[in-house]
Design a protein around this motif. Structure first.
Motif, PDB file in Angstrom:
ATOM      1  N   ASP A 108      55.575  72.412  14.320  1.00  0.00           N
ATOM      2  CA  ASP A 108      56.907  72.736  13.827  1.00  0.00           C
ATOM      3  C   ASP A 108      57.841  71.541  13.993  1.00  0.00           C
ATOM      4  O   ASP A 108      57.549  70.597  14.727  1.00  0.00           O
ATOM      5  N   GLU A 109      58.995  71.612  13.332  1.00  0.00           N
ATOM      6  CA  GLU A 109      60.004  70.563  13.440  1.00  0.00           C
ATOM      7  C   GLU A 109      61.308  71.127  13.981  1.00  0.00           C
ATOM      8  O   GLU A 109      61.699  72.251  13.663  1.00  0.00           O
ATOM      9  N   VAL A 110      61.962  70.328  14.811  1.00  0.00           N
ATOM     10  CA  VAL A 110      63.292  70.640  15.339  1.00  0.00           C
ATOM     11  C   VAL A 110      64.229  69.552  14.833  1.00  0.00           C
ATOM     12  O   VAL A 110      64.015  68.364  15.073  1.00  0.00           O
ATOM     13  N   LEU A 111      65.273  69.957  14.133  1.00  0.00           N
ATOM     14  CA  LEU A 111      66.133  69.022  13.404  1.00  0.00           C
ATOM     15  C   LEU A 111      67.501  68.888  14.066  1.00  0.00           C
ATOM     16  O   LEU A 111      68.084  69.879  14.518  1.00  0.00           O
ATOM     17  N   PHE A 112      68.005  67.663  14.094  1.00  0.00           N
ATOM     18  CA  PHE A 112      69.353  67.388  14.572  1.00  0.00           C
ATOM     19  C   PHE A 112      69.790  66.049  14.003  1.00  0.00           C
ATOM     20  O   PHE A 112      68.982  65.286  13.463  1.00  0.00           O
ATOM     21  N   SER A 113      71.067  65.744  14.135  1.00  0.00           N
ATOM     22  CA  SER A 113      71.597  64.493  13.602  1.00  0.00           C
ATOM     23  C   SER A 113      71.332  63.327  14.546  1.00  0.00           C
ATOM     24  O   SER A 113      71.239  63.503  15.763  1.00  0.00           O
ATOM     25  N   VAL A 132      63.160  65.704  14.615  1.00  0.00           N
ATOM     26  CA  VAL A 132      63.501  65.041  13.361  1.00  0.00           C
ATOM     27  C   VAL A 132      64.995  64.727  13.386  1.00  0.00           C
ATOM     28  O   VAL A 132      65.823  65.618  13.604  1.00  0.00           O
ATOM     29  N   GLU A 133      65.345  63.466  13.157  1.00  0.00           N
ATOM     30  CA  GLU A 133      66.737  63.044  13.119  1.00  0.00           C
ATOM     31  C   GLU A 133      67.203  62.864  11.679  1.00  0.00           C
ATOM     32  O   GLU A 133      66.589  62.124  10.917  1.00  0.00           O
ATOM     33  N   ALA A 134      68.293  63.524  11.328  1.00  0.00           N
ATOM     34  CA  ALA A 134      68.913  63.309  10.021  1.00  0.00           C
ATOM     35  C   ALA A 134      69.925  62.175  10.143  1.00  0.00           C
ATOM     36  O   ALA A 134      70.519  61.981  11.208  1.00  0.00           O
ATOM     37  N   VAL A 150      65.668  69.357   5.936  1.00  0.00           N
ATOM     38  CA  VAL A 150      64.957  70.615   6.207  1.00  0.00           C
ATOM     39  C   VAL A 150      63.672  70.663   5.387  1.00  0.00           C
ATOM     40  O   VAL A 150      63.674  70.369   4.191  1.00  0.00           O
ATOM     41  N   THR A 151      62.575  71.021   6.039  1.00  0.00           N
ATOM     42  CA  THR A 151      61.287  71.177   5.363  1.00  0.00           C
ATOM     43  C   THR A 151      60.724  72.558   5.683  1.00  0.00           C
ATOM     44  O   THR A 151      61.318  73.330   6.446  1.00  0.00           O
ATOM     45  N   GLU A 152      59.556  72.827   5.142  1.00  0.00           N
ATOM     46  CA  GLU A 152      58.914  74.119   5.423  1.00  0.00           C
ATOM     47  C   GLU A 152      58.477  74.225   6.876  1.00  0.00           C
ATOM     48  O   GLU A 152      58.180  75.323   7.364  1.00  0.00           O
ATOM     49  N   ARG A 153      58.489  73.109   7.597  1.00  0.00           N
ATOM     50  CA  ARG A 153      58.098  73.118   9.004  1.00  0.00           C
ATOM     51  C   ARG A 153      59.297  73.242   9.941  1.00  0.00           C
ATOM     52  O   ARG A 153      59.134  73.417  11.148  1.00  0.00           O
ATOM     53  N   THR A 154      60.510  73.172   9.408  1.00  0.00           N
ATOM     54  CA  THR A 154      61.709  73.262  10.243  1.00  0.00           C
ATOM     55  C   THR A 154      61.836  74.668  10.827  1.00  0.00           C
ATOM     56  O   THR A 154      61.793  75.655  10.094  1.00  0.00           O
ATOM     57  N   ARG A 155      62.006  74.722  12.128  1.00  0.00           N
ATOM     58  CA  ARG A 155      62.150  76.022  12.796  1.00  0.00           C
ATOM     59  C   ARG A 155      63.472  76.153  13.535  1.00  0.00           C
ATOM     60  O   ARG A 155      63.975  77.263  13.711  1.00  0.00           O
ATOM     61  N   VAL A 156      64.017  75.033  13.995  1.00  0.00           N
ATOM     62  CA  VAL A 156      65.276  75.054  14.745  1.00  0.00           C
ATOM     63  C   VAL A 156      66.140  73.882  14.282  1.00  0.00           C
ATOM     64  O   VAL A 156      65.624  72.776  14.088  1.00  0.00           O
ATOM     65  N   VAL A 157      67.434  74.145  14.109  1.00  0.00           N
ATOM     66  CA  VAL A 157      68.407  73.094  13.815  1.00  0.00           C
ATOM     67  C   VAL A 157      69.473  73.131  14.897  1.00  0.00           C
ATOM     68  O   VAL A 157      70.087  74.175  15.137  1.00  0.00           O
ATOM     69  N   PHE A 158      69.673  72.000  15.581  1.00  0.00           N
ATOM     70  CA  PHE A 158      70.705  71.878  16.606  1.00  0.00           C
ATOM     71  C   PHE A 158      71.924  71.169  16.026  1.00  0.00           C
ATOM     72  O   PHE A 158      71.798  70.152  15.344  1.00  0.00           O
ATOM     73  N   LEU A 159      73.099  71.692  16.345  1.00  0.00           N
ATOM     74  CA  LEU A 159      74.349  71.039  15.971  1.00  0.00           C
ATOM     75  C   LEU A 159      75.322  71.159  17.129  1.00  0.00           C
ATOM     76  O   LEU A 159      75.653  72.274  17.554  1.00  0.00           O
TER      77      LEU A 159
END
Length: 370
Positions: A108-113, A132-134, A150-159
């Motif tokens: 899975d992927e966890v996304l944040f800036s 993953v860093e945006a 965001v991809t199909e593997r994104t599960r959590v986005v932190f902001l």
């Protein structure tokens, strides 16, 4: 087999990829104790009511309330939240880590800036997910860049809002736009560690989002404006199924008896919160103006809504040189090359005399280099 040839326990590869969190320094290169403006602590200290509540405890041998029931009820009353939709943690750090652990894992992927709180990367790697860093937009969170990542593997986005370590802020409309653009099965974690420093009209609507959507978790802490960093108390709110997941994996007695007592008393002393907010607003504005006055020497203040200021060194004077000069003046601030900010210092807003001393140290430094 000898001890040298026996296999030994090995850390999981995703754990070994973690760079341990490095706290702000409190001593100089020569061993001197410095005034610590490197951890975003409250320069006014703690509420006297909170300190008194801690001292009045007489049952240290007993386990704390495992569910922090009275604390959750009081938080709920203050913010208009059903206490059943609140979970308390060992600081908000525990809850951020649990959010990743509960909803993401290997593959899975966890996304944040970029230039976000260092714990997000650690939380992702800790559960085997991929951080993953945006891209940012001039050190601020960029909603379009986050949604594009965001991809199909994104599960959590932190902001984080306001963001740490940059102090930047997204208005309510942008927070809502980010949430609206996320798939419904992606958990949106809104880290509001510095929310109490905002004015009421700047409130970003996160708690309302968490009340009406199944994929929003909002976290807060008592470590910042409430001045209780040493007690490690945080809380989160979200839909019942989100709270259930966090309750399944949190520590069973995670908030100490003294922490619960101090937090309860701190919530009842909103005058202290108001004084802390007013002090921060005044000194942040003064210090920002002092940095702006040095703009012709390559210094730039990133606009902040938090209790710190990120100062960029884009001229001849480097952040490392400024760090040394500030240390010689008796202060510890935060240099963050490990977060891609070798050219910046994050400076906590302290007392009036602290900010004047740091501004003067920087003025002398840049004028010597002119």
């Amino acid at each position: 087999m000898t001890d040298q040839t026996r296999p030994r326990p090995e850390g999981k590869p995703w754990i070994m990829g973690i760079h341990a969190y490095v706290p702000g320094k409190v001593t100089g290169a020569d061993g001197r104790t410095l005034v610590k403006l490197s951890a975003n602590e409250n320069p006014l200290g703690s509420s006297e009511a909170a300190l008194a509540a801690r001292k009045s405890l007489t049952h240290a041998a007993d386990y704390p309330d495992p569910d922090s029931r009275q604390l959750r009820a009081t938080i709920g009353a203050l913010h208009g939240i059903d206490p059943a939709r609140i979970v308390c943690g060992t600081g908000s750090d525990e809850l951020l880590n649990l959010a990743a652990q509960g909803f993401a894992g290997p593959g899975d992927e966890v996304l944040f800036s970029r230039f976000s709180f260092a714990v997000y990367d650690i939380a992702a790697r800790r559960c085997g997910a991929t951080p993953v860093e945006a891209p940012d937009h001039d050190y601020a969170n960029d909603v379009d860049a986050l949604l594009a990542a965001v991809t199909e593997r994104t599960r959590v986005v932190f902001l984080a809002n306001p963001n740490n370590p940059t102090g930047t802020y997204l208005p309510r409309s942008e927070v809502e736009r980010l949430h609206a653009g996320l798939p419904s099965d992606v958990l949106f974690v809104l880290d509001q560690a510095y929310a109490e420093y905002l004015t009421p009209r700047e409130e970003d609507g996160g708690i309302e989002l968490a009340a009406h959507h199944d994929n929003v978790l909002v976290t807060r802490t008592f470590s910042k404006i409430y001045g209780l960093a040493g007690e490690r108390i945080g809380w989160a709110t979200g839909a019942p199924q989100l709270i259930d997941v966090l309750n399944r994996i949190r520590g069973p007695f995670n908030v100490t008896t003294s922490g619960q007592a101090a937090a309860l008393a701190a919530l009842g002393d909103q005058d202290f919160v108001a004084r802390s907010r007013d002090h921060n607003a005044t000194e942040l504005a003064r210090f920002t103006a002092a940095i702006d006055a040095l703009g012709n020497h390559g210094l730039r203040a990133v606009p902040s809504k938090a209790n710190f200021l990120l100062v960029l060194f884009e001229g001849e004077v480097t952040a490392a040189q400024a760090l040394e000069a500030i240390g010689e003046a008796g202060y510890a601030v935060r240099h963050l090359p490990g977060q891609g900010l070798p050219h910046a210092l994050r400076i906590t807003i302290g007392k009036r005399e602290d900010m004047d001393a740091i501004a003067e140290a920087l003025r002398k430094l840049v004028e010597q280099g002119a």
